[in-house]
Structure formats: structure tokens, C-alpha cells
Design a protein around this motif. Structure first.
Motif, PDB file in Angstrom:
ATOM      1  N   GLY A  25       0.921  -1.221  -0.069  1.00 46.34           N
ATOM      2  CA  GLY A  25       0.135  -0.239  -0.086  1.00 46.34           C
ATOM      3  C   GLY A  25       0.893   1.112   0.064  1.00 46.34           C
ATOM      4  O   GLY A  25       0.369   2.397  -0.631  1.00 46.34           O
ATOM      5  N   GLU A  26       1.766   1.205   0.843  1.00 44.08           N
ATOM      6  CA  GLU A  26       2.769   2.404   0.698  1.00 44.08           C
ATOM      7  C   GLU A  26       3.528   2.743  -0.618  1.00 44.08           C
ATOM      8  O   GLU A  26       3.599   3.557  -1.127  1.00 44.08           O
ATOM      9  CB  GLU A  26       3.975   2.095   1.695  1.00 44.08           C
ATOM     10  N   ARG A  27       3.936   1.382  -1.314  1.00 41.73           N
ATOM     11  CA  ARG A  27       4.465   1.501  -2.731  1.00 41.73           C
ATOM     12  C   ARG A  27       3.613   1.853  -3.679  1.00 41.73           C
ATOM     13  O   ARG A  27       4.002   2.734  -4.569  1.00 41.73           O
ATOM     14  CB  ARG A  27       5.332  -0.020  -3.027  1.00 41.73           C
ATOM     15  N   ASP A  28       2.213   1.660  -3.561  1.00 39.62           N
ATOM     16  CA  ASP A  28       1.488   2.249  -4.507  1.00 39.62           C
ATOM     17  C   ASP A  28       1.344   3.688  -4.385  1.00 39.62           C
ATOM     18  O   ASP A  28       0.805   4.198  -5.573  1.00 39.62           O
ATOM     19  CB  ASP A  28       0.108   1.684  -4.193  1.00 39.62           C
ATOM     20  N   ARG A  29       1.661   4.447  -3.325  1.00 41.19           N
ATOM     21  CA  ARG A  29       1.654   5.821  -3.571  1.00 41.19           C
ATOM     22  C   ARG A  29       2.746   6.361  -4.474  1.00 41.19           C
ATOM     23  O   ARG A  29       2.637   7.583  -4.665  1.00 41.19           O
ATOM     24  CB  ARG A  29       1.832   6.356  -1.999  1.00 41.19           C
ATOM     25  N   THR A  30       3.799   5.724  -4.445  1.00 42.28           N
ATOM     26  CA  THR A  30       4.945   6.104  -5.506  1.00 42.28           C
ATOM     27  C   THR A  30       5.158   5.164  -6.690  1.00 42.28           C
ATOM     28  O   THR A  30       6.413   4.464  -6.814  1.00 42.28           O
ATOM     29  CB  THR A  30       6.275   6.337  -4.523  1.00 42.28           C
ATOM     30  N   PRO A  31       4.212   4.902  -7.560  1.00 40.55           N
ATOM     31  CA  PRO A  31       4.524   3.909  -8.756  1.00 40.55           C
ATOM     32  C   PRO A  31       5.593   4.415  -9.408  1.00 40.55           C
ATOM     33  O   PRO A  31       5.675   5.466  -9.810  1.00 40.55           O
ATOM     34  CB  PRO A  31       3.006   4.079  -9.286  1.00 40.55           C
ATOM     35  N   GLY A  32       6.683   3.367  -9.820  1.00 40.79           N
ATOM     36  CA  GLY A  32       7.358   3.725 -10.754  1.00 40.79           C
ATOM     37  C   GLY A  32       8.601   4.687 -10.260  1.00 40.79           C
ATOM     38  O   GLY A  32       9.247   5.286 -10.925  1.00 40.79           O
ATOM     39  N   ALA A  33       8.635   4.728  -8.900  1.00 41.83           N
ATOM     40  CA  ALA A  33       9.564   5.630  -8.266  1.00 41.83           C
ATOM     41  C   ALA A  33      11.094   5.446  -8.782  1.00 41.83           C
ATOM     42  O   ALA A  33      11.952   6.382  -8.903  1.00 41.83           O
ATOM     43  CB  ALA A  33       9.441   5.763  -6.592  1.00 41.83           C
ATOM     44  N   TRP A  34      11.469   3.985  -8.737  1.00 41.70           N
ATOM     45  CA  TRP A  34      12.745   3.836  -9.120  1.00 41.70           C
ATOM     46  C   TRP A  34      12.954   3.416 -10.360  1.00 41.70           C
ATOM     47  O   TRP A  34      12.634   2.292 -10.780  1.00 41.70           O
ATOM     48  CB  TRP A  34      13.297   2.759  -8.138  1.00 41.70           C
ATOM     49  N   ARG A  35      13.404   4.169 -11.307  1.00 42.46           N
ATOM     50  CA  ARG A  35      13.512   3.883 -12.595  1.00 42.46           C
ATOM     51  C   ARG A  35      14.793   4.272 -13.046  1.00 42.46           C
ATOM     52  O   ARG A  35      15.185   5.449 -13.502  1.00 42.46           O
ATOM     53  CB  ARG A  35      12.514   4.775 -13.789  1.00 42.46           C
ATOM     54  N   HIS A  36      16.061   3.165 -13.334  1.00 40.44           N
ATOM     55  CA  HIS A  36      17.214   3.511 -13.705  1.00 40.44           C
ATOM     56  C   HIS A  36      17.773   2.134 -14.168  1.00 40.44           C
ATOM     57  O   HIS A  36      17.712   1.026 -13.305  1.00 40.44           O
ATOM     58  CB  HIS A  36      17.984   3.997 -12.749  1.00 40.44           C
ATOM     59  N   ASP A  37      18.228   2.088 -15.243  1.00 39.07           N
ATOM     60  CA  ASP A  37      19.127   0.838 -15.826  1.00 39.07           C
ATOM     61  C   ASP A  37      20.086   0.211 -14.942  1.00 39.07           C
ATOM     62  O   ASP A  37      20.421  -1.088 -14.970  1.00 39.07           O
ATOM     63  CB  ASP A  37      19.623   0.970 -17.104  1.00 39.07           C
ATOM     64  N   ASP A  38      20.615   1.008 -13.931  1.00 40.61           N
ATOM     65  CA  ASP A  38      21.691   0.485 -13.141  1.00 40.61           C
ATOM     66  C   ASP A  38      21.360   0.204 -11.769  1.00 40.61           C
ATOM     67  O   ASP A  38      21.982   0.035 -10.688  1.00 40.61           O
ATOM     68  CB  ASP A  38      23.063   1.646 -13.189  1.00 40.61           C
ATOM     69  N   LEU A  39      19.933   0.483 -11.352  1.00 43.19           N
ATOM     70  CA  LEU A  39      19.370   0.083 -10.244  1.00 43.19           C
ATOM     71  C   LEU A  39      18.501  -1.062 -10.162  1.00 43.19           C
ATOM     72  O   LEU A  39      17.567  -1.403 -10.906  1.00 43.19           O
ATOM     73  CB  LEU A  39      18.753   1.321  -9.668  1.00 43.19           C
ATOM     74  N   ALA A  40      18.914  -2.166  -9.215  1.00 44.96           N
ATOM     75  CA  ALA A  40      17.985  -3.355  -9.006  1.00 44.96           C
ATOM     76  C   ALA A  40      17.289  -2.840  -7.670  1.00 44.96           C
ATOM     77  O   ALA A  40      17.575  -2.270  -6.767  1.00 44.96           O
ATOM     78  CB  ALA A  40      18.699  -4.638  -8.831  1.00 44.96           C
ATOM     79  N   VAL A  41      15.972  -3.234  -7.771  1.00 44.92           N
ATOM     80  CA  VAL A  41      14.941  -2.843  -6.621  1.00 44.92           C
ATOM     81  C   VAL A  41      14.387  -3.899  -5.985  1.00 44.92           C
ATOM     82  O   VAL A  41      14.004  -4.981  -6.839  1.00 44.92           O
ATOM     83  CB  VAL A  41      14.067  -1.891  -7.206  1.00 44.92           C
ATOM     84  N   ARG A  42      14.668  -4.382  -4.763  1.00 42.97           N
ATOM     85  CA  ARG A  42      14.272  -5.559  -4.114  1.00 42.97           C
ATOM     86  C   ARG A  42      12.991  -5.302  -3.282  1.00 42.97           C
ATOM     87  O   ARG A  42      13.212  -4.117  -2.297  1.00 42.97           O
ATOM     88  CB  ARG A  42      15.233  -6.160  -3.414  1.00 42.97           C
ATOM     89  N   GLU A  43      11.774  -5.503  -3.289  1.00 39.80           N
ATOM     90  CA  GLU A  43      10.642  -5.289  -2.322  1.00 39.80           C
ATOM     91  C   GLU A  43      10.563  -6.186  -1.304  1.00 39.80           C
ATOM     92  O   GLU A  43      10.325  -7.302  -1.586  1.00 39.80           O
ATOM     93  CB  GLU A  43       9.567  -5.048  -3.172  1.00 39.80           C
ATOM     94  N   MET A  44      11.008  -5.713  -0.003  1.00 42.03           N
ATOM     95  CA  MET A  44      11.031  -6.685   1.127  1.00 42.03           C
ATOM     96  C   MET A  44      10.400  -6.053   2.544  1.00 42.03           C
ATOM     97  O   MET A  44      10.824  -5.421   3.118  1.00 42.03           O
ATOM     98  CB  MET A  44      12.556  -6.885   1.350  1.00 42.03           C
ATOM     99  N   PRO A  45       9.038  -6.135   2.121  1.00 41.28           N
ATOM    100  CA  PRO A  45       8.207  -5.336   3.143  1.00 41.28           C
ATOM    101  C   PRO A  45       8.730  -5.931   4.785  1.00 41.28           C
ATOM    102  O   PRO A  45       8.213  -7.115   4.665  1.00 41.28           O
ATOM    103  CB  PRO A  45       6.653  -5.635   2.659  1.00 41.28           C
ATOM    104  N   VAL A  46       8.840  -5.158   5.535  1.00 40.01           N
ATOM    105  CA  VAL A  46       9.170  -5.670   7.035  1.00 40.01           C
ATOM    106  C   VAL A  46       7.862  -6.232   7.540  1.00 40.01           C
ATOM    107  O   VAL A  46       8.121  -6.979   8.332  1.00 40.01           O
ATOM    108  CB  VAL A  46       9.994  -4.544   7.671  1.00 40.01           C
ATOM    109  N   PHE A  47       6.781  -5.557   7.209  1.00 38.88           N
ATOM    110  CA  PHE A  47       5.571  -5.824   7.965  1.00 38.88           C
ATOM    111  C   PHE A  47       4.699  -6.753   7.085  1.00 38.88           C
ATOM    112  O   PHE A  47       3.670  -6.861   7.446  1.00 38.88           O
ATOM    113  CB  PHE A  47       4.654  -4.580   8.618  1.00 38.88           C
ATOM    114  N   ASP A  48       5.506  -7.360   6.405  1.00 41.47           N
ATOM    115  CA  ASP A  48       4.579  -8.500   5.441  1.00 41.47           C
ATOM    116  C   ASP A  48       3.559  -8.047   4.870  1.00 41.47           C
ATOM    117  O   ASP A  48       2.330  -8.891   4.650  1.00 41.47           O
ATOM    118  CB  ASP A  48       4.394  -9.781   6.310  1.00 41.47           C
ATOM    119  N   ASP A  49       3.404  -6.749   4.072  1.00 39.65           N
ATOM    120  CA  ASP A  49       2.076  -6.503   3.669  1.00 39.65           C
ATOM    121  C   ASP A  49       0.834  -6.128   4.775  1.00 39.65           C
ATOM    122  O   ASP A  49      -0.313  -6.167   4.275  1.00 39.65           O
ATOM    123  CB  ASP A  49       1.789  -6.852   2.468  1.00 39.65           C
ATOM    124  N   ARG A  50       1.347  -6.060   6.066  1.00 40.69           N
ATOM    125  CA  ARG A  50      -0.031  -6.088   6.959  1.00 40.69           C
ATOM    126  C   ARG A  50       0.293  -4.884   7.984  1.00 40.69           C
ATOM    127  O   ARG A  50      -0.629  -4.898   9.063  1.00 40.69           O
ATOM    128  CB  ARG A  50       0.116  -7.463   7.842  1.00 40.69           C
TER     129      ARG A  50
END
Length: 257
Positions: A65-90
Motif C-alpha cells: 500500500g505504501e509502494r502504491d503511493r509512489t508508482p515507478g519511483a525507481w527507474r534506472h538501468d543501473d538500479l535493481a530494486v528489491r521489495e522486502m516489506p518488513v511488515f509483510d504487507d500487514r
């Protein structure tokens, strides 16, 4: 490390996790691990600036839900993004009276996902890693404290580093966070929870873990971090002797690592 003004102007609470001495006289590098708040839409071009600091991996600790507020925020060929929600989306379902109770949930019920994020930091640190949640103070602050603790940084310095978020999260951050709300008339408790990082909050959380497990390293090992990962983190971030002179971010922003 002194950041260029344009970098800090576009990403709240951006700063290195490092530049501090260890109890054995070594130093934690300040050019490989970074922390920040979320890249709000109003903060354009954050991806280019982050990649320019030599960061290759972004670990996003937020719920869906938090990520949905900033869609596509990280866009760069040299950046890998790992989504690791600490609170397990809860996170939305957690009822808590204050931040101390939330921290108890974080290090208790959600310890496996919190520690999994630590393991990812250990794996990525040598290549340059940024961790962030929404404010970059609670989930991010806890993990940053874990890193500094296992590297041997004095507890007082860790608490000072944690508390620094309060000075980095001001009216501009609240305006971005509550873009659709009347910021000036927000209830005080809402603004407080959004920006507060009192050192005693972290101190109590770390003390509780040490009381139960003996050390922060033992807590991490008990929840899945390997000794090899702890050693890899230390090899990447700790340097011998006097504090090294790290490359200035402004001078290296366009240079590949």
C-alpha cells in the motif's frame, strides 16, 4: 560525506550509514550503504542521483500500500530494486498505541522479514545499497542500527545517528507525505509519529533484544542470518586505521563504481 544540495533536495533523510568509528579503532565506510525516506513523486530524478552515488541496489522496506503511493519511483538501468516489506504487507492491520509498541511488533512477530532485509543488505553492501521505508526512520532506522552494532560502533553513536532523522524530516517531508491533506491542521500525534525518532525509542528496543538474545548479532543469527553474511558485511564496510577520506559525492556522482 557531504552530499550535493540537489541530492538532498530531492530525497528526504538521505544520508550514509557510516562515517563512524568502531570500538576497536576502525571506521565504517560512508560511501557504500545509504538510507533515506521514500522517493515521493514530487522528488523527481531521485533514481539518477542515487545511481550517481554508486548505489546499485535499492531495498524497499515498505508494504504494498505504501509502494502504491509512489508508482515507478525507481527507474534506472543501473538500479535493481528489491521489495522486502518488513511488515509483510500487514502494516495497515496492526493496531498500536505508540511507536514503542510498533517496534515490539517489528522485532517480534515480524523478526523473520526484518532479518531477511538485513541479510539482503549484507549481500549487497559491497556493490552499494540504499535502504528506505516511508520516512527512513523506523524500519530503516532499526536496520541501520543493527548494521552499525554488529560492526562494533559504540551504542551512543548509534543512538545519535538514529535521532538525526528528526532534524531531516521537517515541513517539506510532511507536505510530501500528506500531499492530499491540510498539513498545518494535522493532528499532532500524526505528525509526531511521522517524524519522531527519539533515541530512547531505539535504546529500549535494542536493550530488549540484548536481554533476550545476548546480543544483536545473536538475534540476527537466531532468525536466519549466517555468520558468513556478518563477515561479508564487515569486510565490505569496515576499514582499518584512521578515518579514510572518501570520494566526495559531488565529484563522483557521474562516475561508475
Amino acid at each position: 560525506m557531504t552530499l550535493p544540495t540537489e541530492t538532498t533536495a530531492r530525497l528526504h533523510n538521505l544520508r550514509p550509514v557510516g562515517g563512524l568509528p568502531t570500538s576497536s579503532g576502525e571506521w565504517v565506510r560512508d560511501d557504500l550503504m545509504w538510507r533515506s525516506a521514500a522517493p515521493f513523486a514530487a522528488r523527481a530524478h531521485a533514481s539518477d542521483l542515487i545511481a550517481g552515488l554508486g548505489i546499485t541496489c535499492v531495498i524497499d522496506l515498505r508494504d504494498r500500500g505504501e509502494r502504491d503511493r509512489t508508482p515507478g519511483a525507481w527507474r534506472h538501468d543501473d538500479l535493481a530494486v528489491r521489495e522486502m516489506p518488513v511488515f509483510d504487507d500487514r502494516l495497515r492491520d496492526i493496531t498500536f498505541d505508540g511507536l514503542p509498541e510498533l517496534y515490539t511488533y517489528m522485532t517480534g512477530d515480524f523478526a523473520p522479514s526484518l532479518v531477511a532485509a538485513f541479510a539482503a543488505i549484507a549481500e549487497q553492501a559491497e556493490q552499494g545499497v540504499l535502504i528506505h521505508c516511508t520516512a527512513g526512520k523506523d524500519r530503516t532506522g532499526m536496520l541501520s542500527a543493527f548494521v552499525l552494532d554488529v560492526l562494533g560502533v559504540d551504542r551512543a553513536l548509534i543512538l545519535d545517528d538514529f535521532a538525526a532523522s528528526q532534524s531531516h524530516l521537517g515541513p517539506e517531508y510532511l507536505a510530501d507525505l500528506f500531499a492530499d491533506a491540510d498539513v498545518e491542521n494535522l493532528p499532532g500525534i500524526v505528525a509526531h509519529r511521522a517524524t519522531a525518532s527519539p533515541p530512547e525509542l531505539l535504546a529500549d528496543a535494542l536493550d530488549a533484544l540484548e536481554c533476550e538474545y545476548g546480543s544483536i548479532a545473536a538475534f540476527l543469527l537466531a532468525h536466519g542470518v549466517s555468520q558468513a553474511q556478518l563477515e561479508s558485511l564487515r569486510a565490505a564496510l569496515v576499514v582499518q586505521g584512521r578515518r579514510p577520506k572518501m570520494p566526495d559525492a559531488a565529484a563522483t556522482a557521474d562516475q561508475p563504481r
